[in-house]
Design a protein around this motif. Structure first.
Motif, short mmCIF file in Angstrom:
data_model
loop_
_atom_site.label_atom_id
_atom_site.label_comp_id
_atom_site.label_asym_id
_atom_site.label_seq_id
_atom_site.Cartn_x
_atom_site.Cartn_y
_atom_site.Cartn_z
N UNK A 9 2.08 2.72 -0.43
CA UNK A 9 0.19 3.49 -0.98
C UNK A 9 -0.20 3.27 1.32
N UNK A 10 1.26 2.88 1.47
CA UNK A 10 0.79 2.81 3.35
C UNK A 10 2.07 4.00 3.98
N UNK A 53 2.71 -2.17 -0.54
CA UNK A 53 1.78 -2.16 0.63
C UNK A 53 2.11 -1.92 2.18
N UNK A 83 5.45 2.53 -6.16
CA UNK A 83 4.60 3.05 -5.19
C UNK A 83 4.44 2.76 -4.11
#
Lengths: 477, 477
Positions: B71-72, B341, B69
């Motif tokens: 996220x950026x 991230x 996943x």
């Protein structure tokens, strides 16, 4: 593994066989352990599983994945003291006088605390033979009679109020307090002369806040090890991520979210240690762990406050960001894992745990809790249909199913109070950010909510205000 | 299972043995399949795993849990046409003229489309022997020469532009368009005379949008079954949840989030069907699936638009909500599961897939993509350090590491353009909601970003504007 585990699991198995037509609580012949982990000022959006892009919370995410992630889980108030009164008593704080027109929370110079006439969840579980221990922040009165050990807890190790209180710098008026947070002194432990207590004794002052999250956890784990043979209730209430933010050396600078993220990641790490300890002692399957926070993020603290994610406003507000919190339930093998969008509240824990512990609910007072067992164990609809949002002792808003009606609105920390003759109406399931007002479209919902309020007010007896009196005025007024 | 699977997994195993000191892409001797699933106008906050409280996306959440996943993860533009040009070419749309001072996206009455001189990711993968198929929305030109089958795809089944185009009601000026969305006609399929095409032929008009998500998926699954013996690239670009929203009977009324939620849950269901099909055909382990969306939520559509979660603004904006998207990578057994991230972009897919497919990158043009293989397979830092945020052909903002400098700010759909002599600076890791401006505290970061911009501008040759010319003016101008 203690002997209760087998009976608990057997009871669940029977409940499943019976097709879940009777509530699980009726099936439990034995007493599971309960652990409430309560963060302070952590927002709805501050865990990775609740959408934060840079705070990494693998332990809480795992807890959510193995257990239930509740997304409509509410606290009883948008600030510390009343929210804690709500989780402790299973009642709206307006009933026990723990909310006030005059002050929002208790201060070190406050005269009173939670009335002795209130029954705490610890007192309630003691009736069922539970060992009870609190670790961490209390904030329901710091005079001896109000401390945890005089309110149902066998043991307490913690701080009597918020970690930003007892500031050692001179404060002549409230504005000085806000200015302080822009100063360098806010980064020093010595600026906060807060006491760390064991039972009724101060053992460290100022408390070393860098290590406090870890030390609360150490003590909780020690308690778990020593009490695993008998049912217990642990209330582990971290002082953080309320400002001032302090992390240990191991965590400072670790997260991409700055110090706030470091602090949340340290809490996450320590929650993981609790889960691990429960597993190691063989009692995880007979324990129900709940993680939540006492209110929304303190937005006026800028980067040192958290995030409510997509919810509106934060701590101090009756918009969703003030009172909706992460709510994670974990009990390996017992809960149907998944995301639960049903309504729940910290006040429901009193009722739910009482049922699971086989303790009769008091019948001499109004409780605001619901028994969530059938939602937790059987995936049924939650019995909770409403939520009352108070600010001080005034009802600001009511949630009913998907709808929320605001009778009064006000920003968290501004004097822009506005009463609405026709309440503002939002569908917070469709519109969780409360952006699109729909009262004109749904007069029937307004009528229904008005009736609910009327009914609510009929039975409402406000407790005497326990927050208004001060022993002295630190601002010399 | 096709024979490539074993070799692919072996290569990964060797890479792990070697301690990950060389990039995985160098190890892959065979060609994994690629599937890009591209939603339309879905926001950062619209999946349960990215924090939405009432939209249930179990399949995408599972994909995120088993995979990565991000996220950026960014798109190349905050509106459809240029964002799609970016994912197709691995280049900033300003380089290929797919962004403009005059119009933000292509219209059915636009003259041009993606220049033939551009190399699409499909053309690129065909060089490596891949079968290529597109299902769904194109929006890179609707004249025959611009359609997918003339841009590297062996096969196409879909709609040439956005599902809100070809409105059958009279529109005399742009404001009529916005008024239309408050009318009841927006709920009728017949209000949108959009063509469903197979290759270069119109096969249904207006397309039945209630079933379009399912039908795109059916076709994609059919393709998977028929082409599993040879490497393939599938571009599955759903038209939804762009307005107008349409769900099938099975999903209408299903979600708590209203019709928008129904539509997202239907997409989630169909993404699950693709994953299932890949597993059933025994090729999931040799396939890399990427899920993302073309831009942020269209906030002016109120409840019919999505949510950017805690990010600021939405579609049409260079604030984070406009260009940061869910980015989920899934390849069972191959990716180190977790939350990433690091920075990534849709433009990186061109480069990453080319490497994994063993196809040489073109050396006659500037590519804006990075090879993400080492982050995907070895958990290394992403090679991407910057992101350029254009609005039209003008650079509005630049991200560099944790920081983002805004040279120009403007709300998504308002004329409040403001240029900043000293750019506004935010640390978007600490402050993902872009609330706390810190340029005064970090002049050194401004200096560094100014240099990056200078360097960027040196090589920047803007492509001729492909969006400005219209065959006719539907507003009679």
């Amino acid at each position: 593994m203690n002997t209760t585990t087998v009976k608990f699991k057997l009871a669940l198995f029977i409940a499943i066989l019976l097709g879940g037509t009777i509530t699980i609580s009726a099936q439990i012949e034995d007493k599971p352990n309960f652990v409430i982990i309560f963060a302070d000022d952590m927002g709805y959006g501050d865990l990775s599983s609740y959408g934060h892009p840079t705070i990494k919370t693998p332990n809480l995410d795992k807890m959510a994945m193995e257990g239930q992630k509740w997304t409509n889980f509410y606290v009883g108030s948008s600030v510390c003291t009343p929210s804690r009164a709500a989780i402790m008593t299973g009642r709206l704080p307006v009933r026990n006088g723990m909310t006030s027109k005059v002050h929002r929370v208790l201060q070190p110079w406050s005269t009173n605390g939670l009335p002795q006439s209130e029954i705490t969840i610890a007192e309630q579980l003691k009736k069922g033979g539970y060992g009870t221990a609190a670790f961490g922040k209390w904030h329901l009165g710091d005079k001896e009679e109000y401390l945890p050990v005089n309110n149902g807890f066998d043991y307490w190790y913690g701080v009597p109020y918020s970690n930003d209180m007892d500031i050692t710098l001179e404060m002549n008026e409230p504005q000085d307090y806000w200015n302080f947070w822009k100063s360098e002194e806010r980064k020093e432990i010595s600026s906060f002369n807060i006491p760390l207590m064991r039972n009724t004794e101060i053992i460290e002052r100022p408390a070393n806040q860098h290590t406090i999250t870890k030390r609360y956890t150490n003590e909780a784990i020690e308690y778990i090890k020593e009490h695993k043979e008998n049912p217990f209730f642990i209330y582990l209430a971290y002082n953080l991520p309320h400002v001032p933010l302090f992390a240990s050396e191991e965590f400072e600078g670790k997260s991409k979210r700055g110090l706030y993220g470091d602090v949340v990641e340290e809490i996450d790490h320590n929650v993981g240690r609790v889960m691990e300890a429960l597993k190691e002692q063989g009692i995880a399957e007979n324990t129900i762990v709940v993680f939540t926070s006492d209110n929304g993020p303190w937005l006026v603290m800028d980067e040192e406050g958290g995030s409510a994610g997509l919810l509106r406003d934060g701590k101090g507000s009756t918009w969703e960001g003030g009172m909706r919190e992460p709510g994670i339930f974990w009990s390996p093998g017992n809960l149907k894992p998944g995301i639960v969008t049903e309504l729940g509240s910290t006040m429901d824990l009193f009722t739910t745990f009482s049922k699971l512990a086989g303790v009769e609910l008091p019948d001499d007072r109004i409780l605001d809790g619901e028994d969530l067992s059938s939602t937790l164990f059987e995936g049924k609809e939650s019995p909770r249909e409403t939520m009352f949002y108070y600010r001080g002792d005034e009802l600001y808003a009511v949630r009913y199913g998907s709808y929320k009606a605001h009778y009064v609105t006000q920003s968290a920390y501004a004097e822009d109070r506005e009463a609405h003759e026709t309440p503002l109406l939002y569908n917070v399931d469709v519109d969780p950010s409360e952006k699109y007002e729909i009262s004109a479209k749904h007069p029937e919902v307004i009528t229904a909510i008005n009736k609910i309020v009327e009914e609510h007010n009929k039975n409402l007896v406000k407790g005497p205000d326990m927050l208004k009196d001060w022993d002295y005025n630190p601002f010399g007024g």
